[in-house]
Every structure is written in C-alpha cells, then in structure tokens.
Design an enzyme around this catalytic site. Structure first.
Site, PDB file in Angstrom:
ATOM      1  CB  SER A 209      -2.261   0.548  -2.893  1.00  0.00           C
ATOM      2  OG  SER A 209      -3.167   0.911  -1.864  1.00  0.00           O
TER       3      SER A 209
ATOM      4  CG  HIS B 219      -1.493   1.350   1.528  1.00  0.00           C
ATOM      5  ND1 HIS B 219      -2.500   1.920   0.773  1.00  0.00           N
ATOM      6  CD2 HIS B 219      -1.166   2.269   2.483  1.00  0.00           C
ATOM      7  CE1 HIS B 219      -2.779   3.129   1.261  1.00  0.00           C
ATOM      8  NE2 HIS B 219      -1.980   3.362   2.286  1.00  0.00           N
TER       9      HIS B 219
ATOM     10  CG  HIS C  69       1.030   6.788   0.867  1.00  0.00           C
ATOM     11  ND1 HIS C  69       0.113   7.824   0.902  1.00  0.00           N
ATOM     12  CD2 HIS C  69       0.490   5.775   1.594  1.00  0.00           C
ATOM     13  CE1 HIS C  69      -0.932   7.453   1.638  1.00  0.00           C
ATOM     14  NE2 HIS C  69      -0.731   6.210   2.063  1.00  0.00           N
TER      15      HIS C  69
ATOM     16  CD  GLU D 183      -4.303   6.717   2.804  1.00  0.00           C
ATOM     17  OE1 GLU D 183      -4.419   5.873   1.896  1.00  0.00           O
ATOM     18  OE2 GLU D 183      -3.317   6.758   3.556  1.00  0.00           O
TER      19      GLU D 183
END
Ligand SMILES: [Fe+2]
Length: 303
Positions: free
Chosen positions: A223, A158, A163, A204
């Site tokens: 992700s 993730h 990120h 997010e």
C-alpha cells in the site's frame, strides 16, 4: 490496525519526511477534525457489527484515485506473483473510496473475512485475536490530500490496498487466521508482543525472493508507493524469528530492515510451525530474547 505504539520504535517522532508532528495529517486542524469525527464512530463498536456508512468528500475520493493510479505499476513491478493473483479478485475500485461493508461483502464471499471497525490503535489481543474469527480491524479515514503517497498512520487506503488484497485470497486468509488463533490462546503482553512482531515482519512488511529478487507481499509495502519503489535498496535479511523478536523497528517512515522467505509455501510452513502450538511458554521454549532484554518501550494497550 495493529497496536503500533506497543512496538518499539527506533524514533517514533522523526521520519524522513520531517517530524511526524509537522505532517499535515497532524498539523491541519480541519483535517484532524474530519479524521477524528470518522474515527469516533468506532467508539463502543463491537467486533463483527457492521461499519457505518461514510459520506466521503470529493477530495477524499480524489486522493483514493491518485493512490490507485500511482500504486498500479509499482505493484505490478515489485509485488510477488501470489499477490498479483489475489489483487485480480480484490475489492479495490478505481473510482473512489469503497465502503467497509462493500469491501466486506466481497471478502466474505472469497475467504470468509470481514472488516470490523477500528478508530485507530487497537489492543493486540483484540486486533490479532479477532483474525481467528475472520474479522480484521480497519479504519475508515483517508490520509491528508497534500501528501497522497505518504501517510504517517494506517488509513483506509492502507487497509484496502494492503489487507483487502490479502483477505481476498484463501492462502493469506489462512495465515491471518493462524495468527489469530495463536493470539486467542495467550493473554500476556509479552506473548502478544511476540506474535505482533512476527505479524509485523511478515504480513505487514514481508518480502519473498523471486528469481533472487525481492518481491513484496506485506500489506504495508503493497500500500506504499515509496516503500515499493525502494524495495531494491532495502536491507533484506533471511527470515529469522529471533531477529524479529529482538529488532527495534520503525513505525513511521520507511522500514529499514525487511525479512525474506524463498517462497510462499515456506512462509506458510514457518508461520504454522511457529504459531500452531504457540502459548505463553513459546518465547522461553524457543530461546527468543525476552521483553526486558530488549528495553521494551511500549505502553499498555488502550481501548
Ligand atoms: Fe496494516
């Protein structure tokens, strides 16, 4: 990673994949031992110190390769243009789990950001505030191999597939720093919670409309094979800070409500407009719902 548990879950124990306690990531003792061993290295870690090298197993590398292969097409199809441009430079190797330090060296050249080690939950003040200094808390453990396309908690996949892509791009890196500077100026749980919600529903889980179609830019969406695949069926609302402040949301399973912007420039304007003068009075000044009114169910952040 963000202090997920300080947020208000709809139902923290239950996911569409069954009760989270039954997920092999929690129920497989050997897996949990390995995960905890890697996570324990974050104990006492000072923000900015190098992350230790992890000797990943062949199974862990195989999980990475499976996810790398699986995410490519859904990202091509459902990620927004700015993300696909950022991905071209991002440190996301195809052949196996990269080391934090290798990811960080690349990110630093591109945007000045580096990963800093987390072992799991990080208090909001530390997690969000560190972004002002170009540090992003990331974990090193890998999801359970039995379910490579779903993880009940953020893992290194993730962090890198989401990120790592953001932090390869100056536009997104600026937004992280903007979040970080706002968090650096406040200390109350209430103010930090408000910032973390806006962070959650944008960096997010944010989506942008391209030719009227939702496209993902949020790291959790990018992700997640499953979240990308169901994007066209998600409940998408117009960007609304009051709703973000009020809405309970799902920390396990799929996020039921997503907020959209009509362009990345609009996202930047909105976040800067909200966060550049953010302080302890922002919730009141803007008439946003108060913590008590939302039946806050969080717990004090731990270390
Ligand atoms: Fe994340």
């Amino acid at each position: 990673m963000i202090d997920w548990m300080s947020l208000t879950p709809l139902d923290p124990g239950s996911t569409r994949f069954g009760h989270s306690g039954e997920h092999p990531g929690f129920a497989d003792r050997d897996y949990v031992r390995r995960r905890d061993e890697i996570a324990a290295r974050a104990e006492g870690h000072a923000v900015g110190d190098p992350s230790p090298t992890v000797t990943y197993t062949e199974d862990e590398h195989a999980t990475w390769r499976t996810v790398h292969r699986a995410l490519r097409q859904p990202q091509d199809r459902f990620a927004c243009r700015e993300i696909l441009r950022a991905r071209a430079d991002a440190p996301v190797p195809a052949d196996g789990v990269p080391q934090h330090e290798d990811v960080s060296d690349r990110l630093e050249r591109l945007t000045g950001f580096r990963f800093t080690l987390a072992g799991g939950i990080v208090p909001n003040k530390r997690f969000l505030g560190s972004m002002a200094d170009g540090r992003f808390h990331a974990v090193q453990y890998v999801r359970h191999p039995a379910m490579p396309l779903y993880t009940p908690e953020p893992d290194v996949l993730h962090d890198v597939f989401g990120h790592g892509i953001h932090l390869s791009d100056p536009f997104f890196a600026d937004l992280y720093r903007t979040v970080g500077r706002a968090a650096s100026r406040v200390d109350s749980a209430d103010a930090l919670d408000l910032i973390s919600r806006v962070y959650w529903f944008t960096l997010e889980y944010g989506v942008a409309l391209e030719d009227g179609e939702p496209r993902a830019y949020g790291a959790a969406l990018l992700s997640s094979y499953g979240e990308l695949g169901r994007l066209s069926r998600a409940q998408i609302r117009e960007f609304d800070l009051a709703e973000m402040a009020r809405l309970p949301y799902q920390v396990n399973g799929y996020q039921p409500v997503l907020f959209s912007v009509d362009s990345m420039d609009r996202l930047a304007d909105t976040l800067h407009g909200f966060l550049d003068d953010f302080d302890e009075t922002t919730r009141d000044r803007r008439g946003l719902p108060a913590l008590a009114d939302r039946g806050f169910m969080g717990r004090p952040a731990d270390a």
